[in-house]
Design a protein around this motif. Structure first.
Motif, PDB file in Angstrom:
ATOM      1  N   LYS A  96       6.623   3.697   5.815  1.00 34.60           N
ATOM      2  CA  LYS A  96       6.924   2.330   6.215  1.00 34.60           C
ATOM      3  C   LYS A  96       5.731   1.426   5.918  1.00 34.60           C
ATOM      4  CE  LYS A  96      10.074   3.804   9.876  1.00 34.60           C
ATOM      5  NZ  LYS A  96      10.364   3.804  11.343  1.00 34.60           N
ATOM      6  N   ARG A  97       6.030   0.160   5.698  1.00 34.88           N
ATOM      7  CA  ARG A  97       4.986  -0.791   5.319  1.00 34.88           C
ATOM      8  C   ARG A  97       4.000  -0.989   6.468  1.00 34.88           C
ATOM      9  NH1 ARG A  97       6.616  -4.210   0.873  1.00 34.88           N
ATOM     10  NH2 ARG A  97       5.068  -5.726   1.599  1.00 34.88           N
ATOM     11  N   PRO A  98       2.711  -1.122   6.143  1.00 27.24           N
ATOM     12  CA  PRO A  98       1.722  -1.407   7.200  1.00 27.24           C
ATOM     13  C   PRO A  98       1.999  -2.762   7.861  1.00 27.24           C
ATOM     14  CG  PRO A  98       0.643  -0.645   5.194  1.00 27.24           C
ATOM     15  CD  PRO A  98       2.079  -0.909   4.844  1.00 27.24           C
ATOM     16  N   ASP A  99       1.600  -2.870   9.111  1.00 24.01           N
ATOM     17  CA  ASP A  99       1.816  -4.107   9.854  1.00 24.01           C
ATOM     18  C   ASP A  99       0.712  -5.137   9.617  1.00 24.01           C
ATOM     19  OD1 ASP A  99       4.123  -3.050  10.968  1.00 24.01           O
ATOM     20  OD2 ASP A  99       3.045  -2.184  12.687  1.00 24.01           O
ATOM     21  N   VAL A 100      -0.370  -4.753   8.980  1.00 22.55           N
ATOM     22  CA  VAL A 100      -1.493  -5.670   8.770  1.00 22.55           C
ATOM     23  C   VAL A 100      -1.277  -6.469   7.493  1.00 22.55           C
ATOM     24  CG1 VAL A 100      -3.064  -4.141   9.981  1.00 22.55           C
ATOM     25  CG2 VAL A 100      -2.833  -3.941   7.515  1.00 22.55           C
ATOM     26  N   ASP A 101      -1.987  -7.600   7.401  1.00 18.43           N
ATOM     27  CA  ASP A 101      -1.942  -8.441   6.212  1.00 18.43           C
ATOM     28  C   ASP A 101      -2.894  -7.861   5.164  1.00 18.43           C
ATOM     29  OD1 ASP A 101      -1.622 -10.413   4.365  1.00 18.43           O
ATOM     30  OD2 ASP A 101      -2.689 -11.968   5.485  1.00 18.43           O
ATOM     31  N   LEU A 102      -2.352  -7.497   4.006  1.00 15.70           N
ATOM     32  CA  LEU A 102      -3.150  -6.848   2.957  1.00 15.70           C
ATOM     33  C   LEU A 102      -3.664  -7.825   1.910  1.00 15.70           C
ATOM     34  CD1 LEU A 102      -0.839  -3.747   2.353  1.00 15.70           C
ATOM     35  CD2 LEU A 102      -2.854  -3.869   3.821  1.00 15.70           C
ATOM     36  N   LYS A 103      -3.336  -9.091   2.031  1.00 15.61           N
ATOM     37  CA  LYS A 103      -3.612 -10.050   0.959  1.00 15.61           C
ATOM     38  C   LYS A 103      -5.094 -10.135   0.606  1.00 15.61           C
ATOM     39  CE  LYS A 103      -2.641 -14.836  -0.365  1.00 15.61           C
ATOM     40  NZ  LYS A 103      -1.973 -16.103   0.055  1.00 15.61           N
ATOM     41  N   LYS A 104      -5.960 -10.145   1.624  1.00 12.47           N
ATOM     42  CA  LYS A 104      -7.381 -10.348   1.369  1.00 12.47           C
ATOM     43  C   LYS A 104      -7.978  -9.228   0.529  1.00 12.47           C
ATOM     44  CE  LYS A 104      -8.904  -8.128   5.654  1.00 12.47           C
ATOM     45  NZ  LYS A 104      -9.718  -8.279   6.890  1.00 12.47           N
ATOM     46  N   PHE A 105      -7.431  -8.011   0.633  1.00  9.68           N
ATOM     47  CA  PHE A 105      -7.988  -6.894  -0.124  1.00  9.68           C
ATOM     48  C   PHE A 105      -7.724  -7.024  -1.626  1.00  9.68           C
ATOM     49  CE2 PHE A 105      -6.838  -5.103   4.096  1.00  9.68           C
ATOM     50  CZ  PHE A 105      -8.119  -4.881   4.549  1.00  9.68           C
ATOM     51  N   TYR A 106      -6.778  -7.860  -1.993  1.00 11.35           N
ATOM     52  CA  TYR A 106      -6.432  -8.033  -3.400  1.00 11.35           C
ATOM     53  C   TYR A 106      -7.126  -9.237  -4.032  1.00 11.35           C
ATOM     54  CZ  TYR A 106      -2.635  -4.746  -2.423  1.00 11.35           C
ATOM     55  OH  TYR A 106      -1.918  -3.637  -2.065  1.00 11.35           O
ATOM     56  N   LEU A 107      -7.589 -10.174  -3.204  1.00  9.92           N
ATOM     57  CA  LEU A 107      -8.052 -11.449  -3.754  1.00  9.92           C
ATOM     58  C   LEU A 107      -9.536 -11.722  -3.540  1.00  9.92           C
ATOM     59  CD1 LEU A 107      -5.062 -13.699  -2.601  1.00  9.92           C
ATOM     60  CD2 LEU A 107      -5.330 -12.464  -4.748  1.00  9.92           C
ATOM     61  N   ASP A 108     -10.232 -10.924  -2.721  1.00  9.74           N
ATOM     62  CA  ASP A 108     -11.623 -11.258  -2.413  1.00  9.74           C
ATOM     63  C   ASP A 108     -12.619 -10.735  -3.443  1.00  9.74           C
ATOM     64  OD1 ASP A 108     -11.526  -8.568  -1.912  1.00  9.74           O
ATOM     65  OD2 ASP A 108     -12.055  -8.696   0.208  1.00  9.74           O
ATOM     66  N   LYS A 109     -12.138  -9.985  -4.447  1.00  9.70           N
ATOM     67  CA  LYS A 109     -13.001  -9.475  -5.533  1.00  9.70           C
ATOM     68  C   LYS A 109     -14.133  -8.593  -5.002  1.00  9.70           C
ATOM     69  CE  LYS A 109     -12.025 -13.403  -8.563  1.00  9.70           C
ATOM     70  NZ  LYS A 109     -12.590 -14.479  -9.400  1.00  9.70           N
ATOM     71  N   LYS A 110     -13.845  -7.843  -3.960  1.00  8.33           N
ATOM     72  CA  LYS A 110     -14.808  -6.895  -3.404  1.00  8.33           C
ATOM     73  C   LYS A 110     -14.294  -5.475  -3.591  1.00  8.33           C
ATOM     74  CE  LYS A 110     -16.556 -10.016   0.186  1.00  8.33           C
ATOM     75  NZ  LYS A 110     -16.752 -10.206   1.652  1.00  8.33           N
ATOM     76  N   THR A 111     -15.211  -4.536  -3.521  1.00  5.87           N
ATOM     77  CA  THR A 111     -14.846  -3.128  -3.639  1.00  5.87           C
ATOM     78  C   THR A 111     -14.343  -2.633  -2.291  1.00  5.87           C
ATOM     79  OG1 THR A 111     -16.550  -2.811  -5.329  1.00  5.87           O
ATOM     80  CG2 THR A 111     -15.657  -0.842  -4.262  1.00  5.87           C
ATOM     81  N   HIS A 112     -13.141  -2.055  -2.308  1.00  4.63           N
ATOM     82  CA  HIS A 112     -12.544  -1.559  -1.065  1.00  4.63           C
ATOM     83  C   HIS A 112     -12.273  -0.063  -1.192  1.00  4.63           C
ATOM     84  CE1 HIS A 112     -12.099  -5.502   0.722  1.00  4.63           C
ATOM     85  NE2 HIS A 112     -11.612  -5.938  -0.417  1.00  4.63           N
ATOM     86  N   LEU A 146       0.880  -1.163   0.000  1.00  6.00           N
ATOM     87  CA  LEU A 146       0.000   0.000   0.000  1.00  6.00           C
ATOM     88  C   LEU A 146       0.919   1.215   0.000  1.00  6.00           C
ATOM     89  CD1 LEU A 146      -2.809   1.237   0.072  1.00  6.00           C
ATOM     90  CD2 LEU A 146      -2.727   1.123   2.579  1.00  6.00           C
ATOM     91  N   HIS A 147       1.063   1.829  -1.151  1.00  3.31           N
ATOM     92  CA  HIS A 147       2.020   2.924  -1.309  1.00  3.31           C
ATOM     93  C   HIS A 147       1.513   4.221  -0.681  1.00  3.31           C
ATOM     94  CE1 HIS A 147       4.844   0.847  -3.890  1.00  3.31           C
ATOM     95  NE2 HIS A 147       3.898   0.526  -4.750  1.00  3.31           N
ATOM     96  N   PHE A 148       2.434   4.912  -0.060  1.00  7.90           N
ATOM     97  CA  PHE A 148       2.296   6.342   0.202  1.00  7.90           C
ATOM     98  C   PHE A 148       3.691   6.938   0.018  1.00  7.90           C
ATOM     99  CE2 PHE A 148       2.592   9.722   3.649  1.00  7.90           C
ATOM    100  CZ  PHE A 148       2.310  10.739   2.757  1.00  7.90           C
ATOM    101  N   ILE A 149       3.830   7.657  -1.080  1.00  5.01           N
ATOM    102  CA  ILE A 149       5.117   8.264  -1.432  1.00  5.01           C
ATOM    103  C   ILE A 149       4.874   9.750  -1.685  1.00  5.01           C
ATOM    104  CG2 ILE A 149       7.080   8.194  -3.029  1.00  5.01           C
ATOM    105  CD1 ILE A 149       6.187   5.349  -3.807  1.00  5.01           C
ATOM    106  N   PHE A 150       5.721  10.571  -1.130  1.00  2.83           N
ATOM    107  CA  PHE A 150       5.653  11.982  -1.500  1.00  2.83           C
ATOM    108  C   PHE A 150       7.059  12.457  -1.892  1.00  2.83           C
ATOM    109  CE2 PHE A 150       6.916  12.524   2.930  1.00  2.83           C
ATOM    110  CZ  PHE A 150       7.699  13.672   2.929  1.00  2.83           C
ATOM    111  N   ARG A 151       7.059  13.383  -2.815  1.00  2.00           N
ATOM    112  CA  ARG A 151       8.320  13.936  -3.323  1.00  2.00           C
ATOM    113  C   ARG A 151       8.645  15.200  -2.529  1.00  2.00           C
ATOM    114  NH1 ARG A 151       8.153  15.793  -8.237  1.00  2.00           N
ATOM    115  NH2 ARG A 151      10.244  15.208  -8.925  1.00  2.00           N
ATOM    116  N   HIS A 152       9.803  15.136  -1.862  1.00  2.00           N
ATOM    117  CA  HIS A 152      10.221  16.231  -0.983  1.00  2.00           C
ATOM    118  C   HIS A 152      11.308  17.043  -1.671  1.00  2.00           C
ATOM    119  CE1 HIS A 152      12.656  18.009   2.352  1.00  2.00           C
ATOM    120  NE2 HIS A 152      11.429  18.355   2.766  1.00  2.00           N
TER     121      HIS A 152
END
Length: 636
Positions: A216-232, A196-202
């Motif tokens: 920094k990378r989130p500590d939660v598991d993001l896998k389900k948001f990519y594979l469940d075919k639901k709108t997030h 889950l990107h958050f990048i800013f140009r300084h």
């Protein structure tokens, strides 16, 4: 006790039914306009891709100040397709010719709600639009929010957006990967790397150059948001106090500070290592050294081998010395296309000798090897602390000539456009309901009117618990064992505690009074005869004893009467009438005495008979024997 368990089980069932009914009522009371179902349509087959709830959709409208909104429900106006090419890429794939369409969701469709869909595979896509008004980073938060649905899952590709930096030469038709942007935010995935990107140009205040700062990378598991075919729903919140939050479906998955939680840090270190400093040649970094005073023992033999033959080993019986371990395959045949001039002489392939399978071994027997007890290896001096140890060398520190301190990195470059510049190996990535604003309440209301409706429809269309369990078991068959065990335990307990217990024979024997076994007619007759004989013998014996006693009493009574008569005769001589009367009196007295004796004997016999009947009734028990009336033998 059984009634208590029955009532307990009945109460549990009633509570479960009431709870389920309450949950159903709460679902039906949601803040969504739902049309009435036709009762006949419930009996017809319904397409799985269609919503089980007929909802009335209205295009979301912002309720406050916004900088950009897009629902894609009307004409795709204001969006510009890129006409340029991607640099440093092969010409056949460098062009941004990926196709975009505006269409409804494939599953959990909300009639009238449409979105922007990436349609092409293995192509570059670029599309952008200008903001309603530019966002200036001063004293207002920045909120970026939009919806994504990976309708076909995702193999490798992104769904992030870019907020393009304001500039005089910004041309959306030439939007490509090198176009300057201020913020990049959104999901990205390739292989098993879910981001889950958050990048800013300084902007460096000293050099004027821009550097990318990654959260920094989130500590939660993001896998389900990519594979469940639901709108997030993806939301980024930047605050003027230099903090940020990233949310998925209105839940925070990552937050931090722009000053402390970015890589690399916004502000460089005050000191750096001197690049011109070099380690001295005599610098000793060894913490341990060999003992220079140590001497190898005289009996230390470095030539001894580590392994020697086992002299105690004996060749196993049945070892086939003359049989080879491998023999040519007798069933092999030379290929027809074998050319001896080109391929050489053909030889059958080798196979294990079948005779060796039943024998301890074949071929020349060799003694096995064992560890040499005299082996010590090469001698080495023991290690001791290094008296000259100086530690690990590092260059000296000097002031960083490029040091600066930006205390408010929130003050970024102004944003004037939003764009999607993507590459994907999966098609049908759905985007919808973009909003850029400064008030969280505005973004939440916007989400409720759009994403909230999709979530409700998706929840209504989800399969039941049973279908989900079956689907999971199809992917993981071992779950069937878990299901069976999980169901068997409560069922077994329910049967054990709620089912009425069956009375056993032991319980019946314990609770029922003692009842004698049925007696046949012959046995009853035989017992009656034996009982009568015993009673007759007993009563005859008692009568004999009673007769003897009565005779003695009569004799004593007669003697007393004679004495009394004689005494009366001395006093007055008896007349004839008196004599006859006396005889009558004697006879009456004798009869009275006899009657009294007989009465006493009958009473005595009667009491003895009653006691005997009581004893016999106690010994023989109840039942048919009670019907046997005991005949009493009386004195004639």
């Amino acid at each position: 006790m059984h009634f208590q368990w029955d009532w307990l089980c009945l109460g549990a069932l009633i509570i479960s039914s009431v709870t389920a009914e309450i949950e159903n009522e709460e679902t039906l009371d949601a803040d969504v306009e739902v049309e009435d179902f036709d009762k006949q349509s419930q009996e017809a087959d319904v397409d799985r891709d269609k919503s089980s709830l007929e909802v009335v959709y209205q295009t979301p409208k912002p309720t406050g100040e916004v900088y950009f909104t897009e629902t894609f429900d009307g004409v795709l106006a204001g969006w510009v397709l890129s006409k340029t090419k991607k640099e440093d890429t092969d010409d056949n794939i460098a062009k941004y010719d990926g196709r975009w369409e505006v269409e409804e969701l494939k599953e959990n469709t909300v009639p009238g709600d449409r979105g922007l869909v990436l349609k092409s595979v293995a192509k570059h896509h670029a599309i952008s639009a200008m903001l309603t008004k530019a966002f200036i980073f001063d004293n207002k938060p920045l909120i970026v929010q939009y919806e994504v649905n990976f309708q076909e899952g995702i193999d490798c590709g992104g769904a992030y957006i870019k907020l393009l930096s304001s500039s005089d030469d910004l041309n959306l038709e030439y939007f490509f990967d090198k176009t300057p942007y201020t913020i990049m935010f959104g999901p990205d995935k390739c292989g098993e790397d879910y981001k889950l990107h958050f990048i800013f140009r300084h902007k460096n205040p000293k050099t004027g150059e821009y550097d990318e700062k990654h959260a920094k990378r989130p500590d939660v598991d993001l896998k389900k948001f990519y594979l469940d075919k639901k709108t997030h729903l993806y939301t980024l919140v930047l605050k003027p106090d230099d903090t940020f939050e990233m949310l998925i479906d209105q839940s925070v998955v990552s937050k931090g500070s722009l000053l402390e939680d970015m890589v690399p840090p916004v502000n460089p270190p005050k000191e750096i290592q001197d690049p011109s400093d070099k380690k001295p040649d005599d610098w000793d970094e060894r913490p341990k050294i060999p003992d220079p005073n140590a001497v190898k023992p005289d009996d230390w033999d470095e030539d001894e081998p580590s392994k020697i033959e086992d002299s105690d080993a004996v060749k196993p019986e049945g070892w086939l010395d003359d049989e080879p371990q491998y023999i040519p395959d007798p069933n092999a045949k030379k290929p027809k296309d074998w050319d001896e001039e080109m391929d050489g002489e053909w030889e059958a392939p080798q196979i294990p000798n079948p005779k060796c399978e039943t024998a301890p071994g074949c071929g020349h027997w060799v003694r096995p090897m064992k560890n040499n007890p005299n082996y010590k290896g090469k001698w080495k001096a023991p290690m001791i602390d290094n008296p000259n140890y100086q530690g690990i060398w590092s260059p000296r520190k000097i002031p960083n000539p490029d040091y600066f301190e930006d205390l408010h990195p929130f003050e970024m470059t102004t944003v004037s456009a939003v764009g999607l510049e993507l590459w994907s190996m999966t098609s049908d990535i759905y985007f919808d309901n973009f909003i850029i604003c400064s008030e969280k309440e505005v973004a939440d209301r916007w989400a409720a009117d759009g994403w909230g409706l999709k979530k409700l429809v998706a929840s209504a269309n989800e399969p039941g618990m049973f279908s989900q369990l079956v689907t999971a078991a199809e992917d993981h068959p071992w779950l069937w064992v878990l299901y069976i065990l999980t169901l068997a335990l409560p069922v077994g307990l329910g049967v054990l505690f709620c089912w009425p217990a069956k009375k056993t024979d032991e319980d019946i024997d314990f609770k029922k009074p003692d009842i004698s076994k049925p007696i046949t007619k012959g046995e009853l007759k035989q017992e009656r005869e034996e009982l009568e004989d015993d009673e007759i013998e007993l009563e005859v014996k008692e009568n004999e004893d009673t007769a003897e006693d009565e005779r003695r009493e009569m004799e004593e009574t007669k003697r007393e009467l004679i004495k009394d008569t004689k005494k009366m005769g001395r006093e007055a001589p008896p007349s004839e009438d008196e004599g006859e009367g006396g005889e009558d009196i004697d006879e009456e007295e004798n009869e009275v005495a006899d009657g009294s004796q007989e009465g006493d004997m009958s009473n005595k016999s009667g009491s003895e008979d009653e006691m005997k009947e009581a004893d016999e009734s106690t010994g023989f028990g109840d039942g048919p024997l009670k019907s046997v009336r005991k005949r009493r033998v009386r004195k004639d």
